[in-house]
Design a protein around this motif. Sequence first.
Motif, PDB file in Angstrom:
ATOM      1  N   TRP A  21      16.927  45.269 139.862  1.00 59.65           N
ATOM      2  CA  TRP A  21      16.141  45.552 138.669  1.00 59.65           C
ATOM      3  C   TRP A  21      14.703  45.083 138.788  1.00 59.65           C
ATOM      4  O   TRP A  21      13.881  45.382 137.915  1.00 59.65           O
ATOM      5  CB  TRP A  21      16.767  44.900 137.441  1.00 59.65           C
ATOM      6  N   ASP A  22      14.390  44.353 139.842  1.00 59.73           N
ATOM      7  CA  ASP A  22      13.028  43.843 139.967  1.00 59.73           C
ATOM      8  C   ASP A  22      12.012  44.987 139.942  1.00 59.73           C
ATOM      9  O   ASP A  22      10.913  44.827 139.424  1.00 59.73           O
ATOM     10  CB  ASP A  22      12.880  43.027 141.244  1.00 59.73           C
ATOM     11  N   GLN A  23      12.413  46.121 140.451  1.00 61.71           N
ATOM     12  CA  GLN A  23      11.524  47.291 140.463  1.00 61.71           C
ATOM     13  C   GLN A  23      11.107  47.722 139.057  1.00 61.71           C
ATOM     14  O   GLN A  23      10.088  48.371 138.879  1.00 61.71           O
ATOM     15  CB  GLN A  23      12.206  48.456 141.186  1.00 61.71           C
ATOM     16  N   LYS A  81       6.846  36.229 136.415  1.00 65.72           N
ATOM     17  CA  LYS A  81       6.096  37.302 137.082  1.00 65.72           C
ATOM     18  C   LYS A  81       4.604  36.994 137.120  1.00 65.72           C
ATOM     19  O   LYS A  81       3.915  37.367 138.057  1.00 65.72           O
ATOM     20  CB  LYS A  81       6.321  38.641 136.373  1.00 65.72           C
ATOM     21  N   LEU A  82       4.098  36.345 136.085  1.00 68.91           N
ATOM     22  CA  LEU A  82       2.667  36.061 135.971  1.00 68.91           C
ATOM     23  C   LEU A  82       2.310  34.630 136.370  1.00 68.91           C
ATOM     24  O   LEU A  82       1.154  34.222 136.240  1.00 68.91           O
ATOM     25  CB  LEU A  82       2.192  36.341 134.542  1.00 68.91           C
ATOM     26  N   GLU A  83       3.319  33.881 136.823  1.00 66.64           N
ATOM     27  CA  GLU A  83       3.135  32.486 137.222  1.00 66.64           C
ATOM     28  C   GLU A  83       2.540  31.638 136.103  1.00 66.64           C
ATOM     29  O   GLU A  83       1.612  30.845 136.311  1.00 66.64           O
ATOM     30  CB  GLU A  83       2.319  32.393 138.512  1.00 66.64           C
ATOM     31  N   VAL A  84       3.061  31.844 134.903  1.00 71.66           N
ATOM     32  CA  VAL A  84       2.646  31.060 133.737  1.00 71.66           C
ATOM     33  C   VAL A  84       3.675  29.957 133.510  1.00 71.66           C
ATOM     34  O   VAL A  84       4.874  30.220 133.440  1.00 71.66           O
ATOM     35  CB  VAL A  84       2.560  31.955 132.473  1.00 71.66           C
ATOM     36  N   ASP A  85       3.200  28.734 133.433  1.00 74.00           N
ATOM     37  CA  ASP A  85       4.054  27.590 133.113  1.00 74.00           C
ATOM     38  C   ASP A  85       4.212  27.577 131.593  1.00 74.00           C
ATOM     39  O   ASP A  85       3.259  27.267 130.863  1.00 74.00           O
ATOM     40  CB  ASP A  85       3.404  26.307 133.620  1.00 74.00           C
TER      41      ASP A  85
END
Length: 118
Positions: A21-23, A81-85
């Motif tokens: 599902w990553d796609q 996905k956005l590298e948000v902590d």
Amino acid sequence: MSDPFKSLHDAMNQFAAERDWDQFHSPKNLAMALTVEAAELQECFQWLTEAQAKDLDEQQLAAVRDEIADVQLYLIRLAGKLEVDIEAACWAKMKKNADKYPADLVKGSAKKYTHYQD
């Protein structure tokens, strides 16, 4: 990602990978899916009075728990996905909110912060 969400983030990644599902999980698609889940949470309270919304039966509460979980899981996936902590972002936002809404000016009021600016 902070410890409170790391294990869930890892589990979500594995879950999506096992299903290929990553796609489909682009930031845009995840944000859109998040709004759908938030709407489903709202639906749990649709047409209830304020009193009824505070006194849910077990079936209603189970539905609310599921929708809250769906919202949180999508947030965790999007943040990954956005590298948000998420934890750091929440603390930073709490600081911004404290600056926007000084307790001595807004206590007991539901007005937007723009109504308190000079």
